[in-house]
Design an enzyme around this catalytic site. Structure first.
Site, mmCIF file in Angstrom:
data_model
loop_
_atom_site.group_PDB
_atom_site.id
_atom_site.type_symbol
_atom_site.label_atom_id
_atom_site.label_comp_id
_atom_site.label_asym_id
_atom_site.label_seq_id
_atom_site.Cartn_x
_atom_site.Cartn_y
_atom_site.Cartn_z
ATOM 1 N N HIS A 178 -2.634 5.056 -0.666
ATOM 2 C CA HIS A 178 -3.372 3.846 -1.034
ATOM 3 C C HIS A 178 -4.083 3.254 0.185
ATOM 4 O O HIS A 178 -3.651 2.244 0.735
ATOM 5 C CB HIS A 178 -2.396 2.846 -1.660
ATOM 6 C CG HIS A 178 -3.031 1.611 -2.222
ATOM 7 N ND1 HIS A 178 -4.346 1.560 -2.665
ATOM 8 C CD2 HIS A 178 -2.523 0.355 -2.422
ATOM 9 C CE1 HIS A 178 -4.604 0.341 -3.104
ATOM 10 N NE2 HIS A 178 -3.533 -0.407 -2.958
ATOM 11 N N CYS A 197 -7.235 -4.636 -2.944
ATOM 12 C CA CYS A 197 -6.955 -3.239 -3.302
ATOM 13 C C CYS A 197 -7.927 -2.711 -4.358
ATOM 14 O O CYS A 197 -7.979 -1.504 -4.607
ATOM 15 C CB CYS A 197 -5.526 -3.107 -3.812
ATOM 16 S SG CYS A 197 -4.309 -3.782 -2.673
#
Lengths: 132, 386
Positions: B333, B84
């Protein structure tokens, strides 16, 4: 229990960790140079970078440091019902390990600090735990 | 002392469940950034691409494909993966190469396309970003890993699940104002508290969504930026950090060492302190992450962020606005793009394009983005150039 070991003879550290876990034990490395202990799967000492270790085997007992109960499980665990993923401090060792604890439905069943024990290791669910 | 590095252009797709494939998303964002910078593709000397799950959309080795479709097939590029945190880690590499003088102008584009595989498969793929032998392999999903961090934090600092809910409500309040946000929906504390438990103590509204999307930047030297005569933003600090990959191996589960170290480096390079930051975009993949970020970045003392957030200190009109874009929680995200999308928000804030989200009189901004449970992280600090 400990024994000396020739690092060149070690071909699969994870297999050794799994074999010990299957007997309810946690396998660790104690650095021959600085005595720092880490889990078996580490190749170099974090403190002094030595790769010469003595094997240590700990009773797979410990106290819960933190945990979660997985209501939404990843693949491979969707048939496990409600279970906990648990981080626990291994008794007499300077490190934590984490594992799978089946049949855990509410946080009150597993207070922080409560005792868990390693019962085995299986390919499907990893390091298996039970409440003591 | 490195050369000054500037952000000359920025572009982004909408974040959400999108129809375009991973390459199209990257190209759409890249084109917008190139147009925003007022350059032609042939002025780009290198491409930096961040992506994690390209394989799930049938494209790896993405850099040459993107460069070819931008009409610059002989311009080199590379793809960087750091879970991420891929976007910010990639940004750091692009920054370093411009700062070192290897390039005057580069493209930095982050992209992710994941929603087509569904929630269960996404959850599984994300779990591969953990230290799988100890975490994913023992049944921990990413919500589960952060839930275990949350339980440790709430227990130690006597914070509550309701404190965490304030993060979600605030970020949705901001995301409503962002036309490119994934979840543009006002929510209440009650909504969060009554949402289904995903991994106790975290509930659905404590978690960011799985998103598709891409964001892109044009980075360049100060000399290059000045020649273009366009508004630009200067990067005045950059830092990277690492943590033990597995949560079990952290000395203190309520601290993310990679954030602390990356922030220290970035503050030192920028010659500022946390008090000088006017707003920040931080990695709020889960509500607990934003609480811990705010402490690790030095905005609040350890154990005090939950109460500060509850008091409104991190709202757009608070003492330190956090995630005016809506953050990962509301903006979304798309993991390869997130770290770059944060900088797009800074660029829009500093060039008069943030609309109702604008943080008044802001001059210094910080972005913070990490991979997995913080095993890798990068922090960047930006200055508005008037």
């Amino acid at each position: 229990m400990s024994e000396s070991r020739d690092p060149n003879q070690i071909t699969n550290r994870r297999s050794k960790f799994i074999e010990a876990a299957s007997r309810g034990k946690i396998l660790a490395n104690k650095c021959a140079k600085c005595n720092h202990s880490t889990l078996e799967t580490v190749y170099f000492c974090e403190k002094c970078s030595s790769d010469v270790f003595t094997i240590e085997e700990y009773a797979g007992l410990g106290n819960v440091v933190t945990f979660t109960i997985q209501s939404v499980a990843p693949e491979g665990f969707t048939d496990a019902g409600l279970y906990a993923w648990v981080v626990f401090k291994v008794d007499d060792a300077p490190f934590n390990v984490s594992g799978f604890l089946k049949d855990t439905h509410t946080p009150s069943e597993l207070p922080i600090g409560s005792k868990v024990r390693v019962t085995g290791f299986d390919e499907k669910h990893g390091l298996l735990l039970e409440r003591v | 002392m490195p050369n000054k590095v500037c952000v000359l252009g920025a572009g982004s797709t909408r974040y959400g469940k999108l129809n375009e494939n991973v390459v199209e998303l990257a190209l759409d964002a890249s084109k917008e950034a190139i147009t925003s910078a007022g350059i032609t593709p042939k002025e780009i000397q290198s491409g930096y691409i961040s992506n994690v799950f390209g394989v799930s959309d049938k494209q790896v080795h993405m850099a040459p494909v993107i460069m070819s479709n931008l009409g610059i097939p002989y311009t080199p590029g590379l793809t960087i993966e750091s879970a991420c945190g891929s976007g910010s880690v990639m940004l750091r590499e692009a920054f370093a190469n411009v700062a070192a003088g290897f390039y005057d102008c580069v493209l930095a584009v982050g992209v992710e396309k994941i929603t087509q595989v569904g929630t269960v498969q996404s959850t599984t793929l994300f779990s591969y970003c953990s230290d799988f032998f100890y975490e994913g392999g023992n049944g921990a999903s990413f919500p589960g890993l952060f839930a275990s961090i949350a339980r440790a934090y709430l227990t130690r600092y006597k914070a509550t699940e309701e404190d965490l809910a304030y993060v979600a409500v605030k970020n949705h309040e901001n995301g409503i104002l962002n036309p490119k946000a994934h979840v543009r929906k006002k929510i209440t504390i009650e909504d969060v508290m009554q949402s289904p438990v995903v991994a106790s103590p975290l509930k659905l509204y404590d978690c960011c969504p799985f998103s598709d999307g891409a964001s892109a930047l044009i980075l360049c030297s100060e000399e290059f930026a000045k020649k273009k005569g366009k508004s630009y933003v200067e990067i005045i600090g950059s830092g990277r950090g690492a943590s033990p990959a597995a949560v079990q191996s952290r000395e203190d589960i309520t601290i993310i060492p990679s954030t602390v170290n990356a922030a220290r480096q970035a503050y030192e390079m920028a010659k500022i302190t946390p008090k000088d930051v006017d707003f920040a975009e931080v990695h709020d993949c889960f509500t607990i992450a934003e609480v811990i970020d705010c402490e690790d970045l030095g905005f609040f003392k350890k154990g005090e962020a939950a109460e500060a957030i509850r008091s409104g200190a991190t709202r757009r009109i608070g003492e330190i606005p956090i995630n005016p874009s809506g953050g990962l929680k509301s903006k979304g995200h798309p993991i390869g793009a997130t770290g770059i999308g944060q900088v797009v928000e800074v660029f829009e804030q500093f060039t008069g394009k943030a609309g109702d989200r604008t943080i008044q009189d802001a001059q210094i901004a910080l972005t913070h983005n990490f991979g997995a449970t913080g095993a890798s992280a990068a922090v960047h600090i930006f200055k508005k150039v008037n």
